[in-house]
Design an enzyme around this catalytic site. Structure first.
Site: not given
Length: 488
Positions: A149, A170-171, A201, A258
């Site tokens: 990241n 990413c997971h 994300h 975010y």
């Protein structure tokens, strides 16, 4: 098959072991060479001993090397995997601590927001160094798999400026799908099919099917609100689901920072988060977790080494994308996953240059994305806010333009909801000065930043945040683990 895989930042011991054992679950990969590289000889020594133990216990011909010489590790590598944290926990602590002085309360701070943007400024010069080495000494056509990241910024820089074949991994999608399958009462995660698309994300489950039956908004809301655990841990995430009509991949804590709406005031933070675990919104939660994990590993290393002597069980292969991508590319066994790549028309209502995360299929011909996706308008609008911040942040990191960096931070959704322009200008000066050793592109700007800080009249406060917990000692962690074991 015999080829070389280089892992940069291999001192991320637990994650490196997971990647290693996942890859060795593929029978054709027994003869692969793993080249580990890291700045820390200490960490390299620990992870090499663990992986050597795995190889020995399973009677494999796999070769493992370790070196602090990155170019040597990359020589001839067909695949390069990065899981670096530039600046380590020291720089990361500043990503959380300094914004708090200006009222910005982050849970993770590794994607956007003030912390994530500065994290990107540290990472991008190093990512470009990786790319230079890959172009010069890795195998022709080598593929760069970035796990580090801030995912979108790192991948953006590697593709646009590093000129290397790069995919970001990413997971979050997998974890979100597991939650959805659970609340809907699926017997297995394989009963759930989905299309999840957006940016890293901020990816959105825009189509859900359980055993072929389409799942609508109202059914999904009811399922989450009825769940005894998620109804408390994911309050903010469920609220976004109600308003946007689709579920986000990201945890309560990630998603909260975010957006401009849920962490703008301390009383709002405590209303929307859950303190049962760091990932649900705790102030600086991931920093605390990372610190505890490092301390735990250092202390309990003999137990980790002993555990490495167990046989590899292919049934326990994780859903991390890396091993499945390599298997598809090398064996032509097709794999479907969600990948971070340059948009180029994949998502119709997001910019062409953005790094998006969306479904694709992998075979011998590479990663083939499913194109022509349109996000719901609210999802696209939220993604656009982050993309604009990411673009400015990448360009600032490349150019060393501190004014552009300040504009990027100013346009961040949460920062803009909390701080004034004067506060943002001073905060960025303070963060750049504090992290100067990892920001070579801003060396020319540091003296002026120091001068401005010495004369600034912007007031700050020493504040731990709305929901901060102390780092637990090894003794506390042992006691908690023992209690959980006894209860289970």
């Amino acid at each position: 098959m015999s080829f070389k895989i280089a892992i940069i930042g291999a001192g991320s011991v637990g994650f490196t072991k997971k990647l290693f054992t996942d890859i060795l679950c593929v029978p054709e990969f027994r003869d692969v060479e793993f080249a580990l590289t890291d700045l820390s000889e200490h960490n390299l020594g620990m992870i090499k001993a663990i992986l050597d133990k795995v190889v020995e216990a399973n009677g494999l011909p796999t070769r493992v090397t370790a070196t602090t010489d990155r170019r040597r590790a990359l020589e001839g590598a067909r695949y390069i995997i990065s899981c670096v944290r530039v600046g380590g926990l020291g720089a990361y602590a500043d990503d959380i601590r300094i914004p708090l002085k200006y009222g910005i309360d982050q849970c993770v701070g590794d994607t956007i927001c003030a912390g994530g943007i500065l994290y990107g400024q540290r990472n991008i010069p190093v990512i470009l160094d990786f790319c230079k080495d890959i172009r010069e000494v890795a195998a022709t056509g080598a593929k760069f798999l970035n796990y580090a990241n801030p995912m979108a910024m790192n991948t953006w820089a590697a593709i646009e400026y590093g000129k290397v074949d790069t995919v970001g991994l990413c997971h979050g999608v997998q974890h979100g799908a597991e939650q959805i399958a659970e609340v809907l009462g699926a017997k297995s995660r394989h009963e759930l099919d989905y299309v999840c698309s957006g940016i890293n994300h901020q990816t959105w489950f825009i189509d859900l099917r359980l055993n072929g039956r389409r799942i609508g908004k109202d059914e999904l809301i009811a399922a989450f609100e009825a769940h005894p655990v998620y109804s408390q841990q994911e309050k903010l995430r469920i609220d976004v689901l109600k308003r946007f009509g689709v579920y986000s991949t990201e945890s309560n804590g990630h998603l909260s920072e975010y957006l401009p709406w849920y962490r703008k005031r301390p009383d709002e933070i405590t209303r929307w988060i859950d303190m049962s675990d760091w990932i649900h919104g705790e102030t600086g939660g991931y920093l605390r977790y990372s610190t505890e994990t490092r301390n735990w590993f250092e202390t309990e290393y003999p137990q980790f080494l002993e555990a490495a002597s167990k046989p590899i069980d292919p049934e326990k292969r994780s859903n991390e994308h890396a091993s499945h991508i390599l298997e598809a590319l090398e064996t032509n066994r097709v794999y479907r996953g969600h990948f971070n790549v340059r948009n180029n028309g994949v998502i119709i209502n997001l910019p062409q240059d953005a790094i998006i995360e969306s479904p694709g299929f992998v075979d011998r011909f590479g990663i083939n994305m499913a194109a022509g996706i349109t996000l719901p308008e609210a999802c696209a609008a939220t993604c656009m806010s982050s993309i604009n911040v990411q673009r400015m942040s990448v360009h600032a990191a490349i150019s060393g333009d501190i004014d552009l960096l300040k504009l990027a931070v100013l346009h961040d959704p949460l920062v803009g909801a909390v701080s004034t322009p004067e506060e943002v200008w001073q905060m960025v000066d303070e963060m750049v000065v504090a992290q100067a050793q990892w920001l070579p592109q801003y060396a020319h700007a540091i003296p002026a930043a120091k001068e401005r800080l010495s004369k600034s009249a912007v007031k700050t406060r020493e504040w731990a945040g709305a929901a901060r917990r102390n780092v637990r000692s090894i003794e506390e962690l042992r006691a908690e683990k023992a209690a959980l074991k006894q209860a289970g």
